[in-house]
Design a protein around this motif. Sequence first.
Motif, PDB file in Angstrom:
ATOM      1  N   GLN A 278       0.849  -1.193   0.000  1.00 51.99           N
ATOM      2  CA  GLN A 278       0.000   0.000   0.000  1.00 51.99           C
ATOM      3  C   GLN A 278       0.886   1.245   0.000  1.00 51.99           C
ATOM      4  OE1 GLN A 278      -3.504  -0.194   0.469  1.00 51.99           O
ATOM      5  NE2 GLN A 278      -3.235  -2.414   0.238  1.00 51.99           N
TER       6      GLN A 278
ATOM      7  N   ASP B  86       3.272   2.549   2.965  1.00 45.51           N
ATOM      8  CA  ASP B  86       3.915   1.474   3.737  1.00 45.51           C
ATOM      9  C   ASP B  86       5.403   1.748   3.904  1.00 45.51           C
ATOM     10  OD1 ASP B  86       1.624  -0.025   3.967  1.00 45.51           O
ATOM     11  OD2 ASP B  86       2.295  -1.683   2.685  1.00 45.51           O
TER      12      ASP B  86
ATOM     13  N   ASN C 174       2.173  -6.357   4.587  1.00 47.06           N
ATOM     14  CA  ASN C 174       1.145  -6.281   3.534  1.00 47.06           C
ATOM     15  C   ASN C 174       1.584  -6.992   2.264  1.00 47.06           C
ATOM     16  OD1 ASN C 174      -0.646  -4.801   5.063  1.00 47.06           O
ATOM     17  ND2 ASN C 174       0.235  -2.829   4.437  1.00 47.06           N
TER      18      ASN C 174
ATOM     19  N   SER D 101       2.499  -1.321   7.214  1.00 41.45           N
ATOM     20  CA  SER D 101       2.014  -0.005   7.618  1.00 41.45           C
ATOM     21  C   SER D 101       2.962   0.564   8.680  1.00 41.45           C
ATOM     22  CB  SER D 101       0.607  -0.156   8.212  1.00 41.45           C
ATOM     23  OG  SER D 101       0.357   0.927   9.082  1.00 41.45           O
TER      24      SER D 101
END
Length: 319
Positions: free
Chosen positions: A145, A148, A202, A268
């Motif tokens: 994402q 990140d 992620n 994150s």
Amino acid sequence: MGEFELIERFFKRTARHADVGIGDDCAIWTPTPGQQLAFSADMLVEGRHFLSTVNPRDLGHKSLAVNLSDLAACGATPRAFLLSLSLPRVDEGWLSGFSDGLFELADAHGCELIGGDTTQGPLNVSITVMGEVPTHQAILRSGAQAGDDLYVSGHLGDARLALEGFRGTVSLPQSVFDLARARMERPEPRTALGVSLRGVANAMADISDGLLGDLGHVLKASRVGADIHLSAIQNLMLTREAWSCPQDLMHRCVLSGGDDYELVFTCSPKQRHQVLSLSQACGIPVTRIGRITPEPRLKLLTEDGGVLPNTFASFDHFA
Ligand code: ADP
Ligand code: MG
């Protein structure tokens, strides 16, 4: 010694988790309820992936290590593997060293040899591994994402330094060459870290063809880009303390060296604390080297705010 005696002597052990292991037409395995199976295969060819002079014990280790690294990259727990071997001749000393190196690593990671194939031919080792991961928890390349943090595990670039040492393009003190060579010949798959990053990372991949190339696959699959801070990669080589690598060689080794078998992953920023405590718990260092950006390109940022042109080619067998 015939084919069957060879298998019996060097590869057959009592089946542990397998319902049926080596000796029948197929191995039979009952998956754990609630888990998905993860498969991967990697082949090592003499002259391409290893030199003919490699110690058989190291080759046994590395053949499985590169496969376990793929399982780690998905957050899968190793369970079983198949070994397909092509051997020029039956050399008992060689087979005994090879199987010792192989089983030592297999036992350390709880991965059981359940079958394979053996044939005469040029030296070639092909392994297929199977792991398990709780349903829908595999860590894929496609989950990064924008925003990140970007991390790598362990050390990068030393295997490439060893290759340059072998080729004679760089002259290394013996102790530095030995350290680099050990990284090239005995990579440590990051199983514990990969598994513990489930639900935290992620996106993840292992670094086999060079950081920029393998990160590139993550960026493409996730449709994002990344900024890498070159100041953060200064200390990634294990040999750094013993030898000061010229900057441009260091960049080449770390960014596009290959054969590292470390993990590159994104999380994150909220997980920073968690990532550090997982890294400590596994005893595997991690380094935050940059961040994921929305625009799909990779930028190498220098300390003074400039951008280093990305001229680093990653490894490609057919390029
Ligand atoms: P088939 O001819 O039915 O394919 P093989 O004669 O090739 O079976 O192999 C006999 C048994 O030994 C099988 O269970 C196979 O999985 C196992 N096997 C063969 N080679 C290896 C190897 N290198 N490592 C582990 N198991 C092996
Ligand atoms: Mg067969």
